[in-house]
Design a protein around this motif. Structure first.
Motif, short mmCIF file in Angstrom:
data_model
loop_
_atom_site.label_atom_id
_atom_site.label_comp_id
_atom_site.label_asym_id
_atom_site.label_seq_id
_atom_site.Cartn_x
_atom_site.Cartn_y
_atom_site.Cartn_z
N GLU A 224 -1.33 91.21 -10.64
CA GLU A 224 -0.62 90.18 -11.40
C GLU A 224 0.34 90.84 -12.38
O GLU A 224 0.05 90.97 -13.57
N PRO A 225 1.49 91.24 -11.88
CA PRO A 225 2.44 91.97 -12.73
C PRO A 225 2.87 91.16 -13.97
O PRO A 225 3.28 91.74 -14.97
N GLY A 226 2.70 89.83 -13.88
CA GLY A 226 3.03 88.99 -15.04
C GLY A 226 2.23 89.40 -16.26
O GLY A 226 2.70 89.29 -17.40
N LYS A 227 1.02 89.92 -16.02
CA LYS A 227 0.16 90.36 -17.13
C LYS A 227 0.81 91.53 -17.87
O LYS A 227 0.72 91.63 -19.10
N MET A 228 1.44 92.42 -17.09
CA MET A 228 2.11 93.59 -17.71
C MET A 228 3.32 93.13 -18.51
O MET A 228 3.61 93.66 -19.58
N ALA A 229 4.02 92.14 -17.95
CA ALA A 229 5.20 91.64 -18.66
C ALA A 229 4.79 90.98 -19.97
O ALA A 229 5.40 91.20 -21.03
N ASP A 230 3.68 90.21 -19.93
CA ASP A 230 3.21 89.55 -21.15
C ASP A 230 2.82 90.59 -22.20
O ASP A 230 3.14 90.45 -23.38
N LEU A 231 2.12 91.62 -21.73
CA LEU A 231 1.67 92.66 -22.67
C LEU A 231 2.88 93.38 -23.27
O LEU A 231 2.92 93.65 -24.48
N TYR A 232 3.85 93.66 -22.44
CA TYR A 232 5.08 94.34 -22.90
C TYR A 232 5.74 93.49 -24.00
O TYR A 232 6.10 93.99 -25.06
#
Ligand code: N01
Length: 485
Positions: A224-232
């Protein structure tokens, strides 16, 4: 109408050079990268000392366009960051554009929108624009201590660590108490016979553990790359908007909270009151670059670790002598004494319009227009130039914002809108006058310390405003502040 032969030279294949190249490639603009070393990675290639890790969280210290689910720790070890930059350069087809072991010695503006580049390898040439991506902390500073060259043991700057050197059983002295020294000491204390830390000024330290990412977490990032974007985005907000705002006088509550946390760290984790006293800074938190570590205080309290805060008198063949007459006998001296952040492109020589030398002009003070360009040096752009936010934002965000702005100017040149573009002297002076005024409100100036942020004139050179203003200022070039031809 795009100019068929338009070509850009990027100087430096570190993080900012790679990001510049990725952008130029995306825009279809031909470019060459000149790199003096034989590998990409800049500071992460040069530094290999034990304990090296980034003090910006892993999921923020990455390019916005290249998320990475594989970081092993919340704060990445140096080797992993170097590998990340290498991978990005390989995957994005940047490597084949790099001229390795080719150091630019001179860049000379020859008119008609062209620069002549000369290199040690003889592979320079003519270019229409130059992006100086030479990094900020690459020129090592050795202290001018009497007798430095007389030491009979092994001595080196922290950024020149010999990867094959074994410190097992050695008596090691570290000079300095910055981010570097506080990372090295805990990493070597178990191996060495003894380690003495020569402290001129104590540092405020935030107690931040560096946890491993569990495999499940990495798997979640992968799927779920969206999780990385949210964290960023979250980290970008906390770091660049909250922390950075605290340093420039725009979040006093945040600054007070940081100070409280650092003091608590000291009080809870340094047990001997006398040692605690000697480790307590007399200046405000955030004045020097804040250190993050949960390992330094435990390490300096180990039996074989010694804090030496009596000033150094001289270096002798067998060790370091301090003002109290004590000779601290050593086998190895590590100079963790920092860098000259005002070296920029030097020792290369840059000659602009009418033979004006940037080296001369910047002898005392390095001044640019909004950190990216200089009058009389058409089509020459900086990433990480003077007044870049060095003590506050994550450097990769800084670089990407500057690159976005520079790309906008390069696009117009490549499209043939104009052949030359440079900021006006008036706009540059106005910007620098505003900086000089605003910087006096920052904790770097009001906090009562000295640091590597000060230039030869005794003035702090950083970005004195919020991240919001940085983004807004570099959103789009204000063409009325440029001269074009
Ligand atoms: O260097 P520094 P650094 N006698 O300049 C001392 C980045 N970084 O390599 O404070 C005795 O901070 C000097 O003393 P004083 C980060 O941005 C990032 O540690 O001037 N001591 C000071 O203690 C950092 O800020 C990471 O009194 C002498 C030390 O040497 C920047 O690099 C990791 C002396 C120099 O500290 C530089 O850090 C490491 C003398 N003659 C570094 N001369 C990351 O995590 C100097 N000192 C990304």
């Amino acid at each position: 109408m795009e100019q068929a032969s338009f070509k850009v030279a990027i100087i430096g294949a570190g993080a900012s050079g790679i990001a510049t190249a990725v952008n130029l490639k995306r825009m279809g603009i031909p470019f060459v990268i000149f790199e003096r070393a034989d590998d990409v990675g800049g500071t992460w290639r040069d530094n290999a000392y034990p304990g090296l890790a980034c003090d910006v969280p892993s999921h923020l210290y990455r390019f916005s366009f290249a998320p990475n689910a594989e970081w092993s720790h919340e704060y990445s070890p140096g080797g992993e960051i170097h590998a990340y930059f290498r991978d990005v350069a390989k995957q994005r087809g940047i490597m084949e554009h790099v001229r390795f072991s080719s150091e630019v010695t001179e860049a000379r503006f020859i008119g008609e929108g062209q620069w002549q580049i000369s290199t040690t390898k003889g592979d320079g040439g003519l270019f229409n624009a130059i992006v100086l991506a030479t990094g900020i902390l690459h020129k090592a500073v050795l202290p001018s201590i009497e007798g430095r060259d007389s030491f009979a043991g092994t001595a080196f700057h922290s950024s020149r660590w010999d990867r094959d050197l074994s410190l097992a059983g050695k008596r090691v002295g570290i000079i300095g108490t910055g981010s570097t020294a506080t990372q090295i000491l805990p990493a070597i204390v178990d191996d060495v016979a003894s380690v003495s830390l020569f402290q001129r000024t104590p540092q405020w330290i935030l107690n931040v553990p560096n946890n491993r990412f569990a495999e499940e977490k990495k798997q979640a990032f992968r799927t779920e790359p969206g999780k990385m974007a949210d964290l960023y985005n979250h980290l970008n907000f906390v770091f660049n908007e909250r922390f950075a705002a605290a340093l420039v006088g725009e979040n006093d509550e945040g600054l007070a909270e940081m100070a409280r946390m650092c003091r608590e760290n000291l009080e809870q984790n340094v047990h001997d009151p006398e040692l605690r006293d000697r480790l307590t800074p007399s200046y405000q938190t955030g004045c020097k670059r804040l250190i993050v570590s949960d390992k330094f205080y435990p390490a300096i309290q180990r039996e074989n670790a010694h804090l030496v805060d009596t000033p150094i008198t001289r270096i002798e063949p067998t060790g370091i002598r301090t003002e109290d007459g004590v000779l601290h006998e050593l086998d190895v001296i590590v100079y963790a004494t920092g860098f000259d952040p005002f070296a920029f492109f030097r020792p290369a020589v840059i000659i602009g319009r009418d033979g004006v030398s940037l080296n001369e002009r910047w002898r005392e003070s390095c001044q640019a227009y909004r950190s990216v360009a200089v009058p009389e040096f058409p089509n020459l752009f900086f990433v990480g130039g003077p007044n870049s936010p060095i003590g506050n934002f994550s450097y990769l965000r800084t670089a990407e914002v500057q690159i976005g702005y520079v790309m906008e100017l390069i696009r117009r040149l490549a499209d043939g809108n104009y052949r030359e573009v440079e900021p006006t002297q008036e706009a540059t002076d106005a910007f620098n006058a505003e900086v000089e005024q605003a910087i006096t409100r920052t904790v770097w100036v009001t906090g009562g310390c000295t640091s590597w942020y000060f230039d030869k004139r005794g003035k702090v050179v950083s970005w004195p405003w919020s991240y919001g203003r940085f983004k807004a200022d570099l959103e789009q070039p204000r063409m009325e502040e440029f001269k074009v031809a």
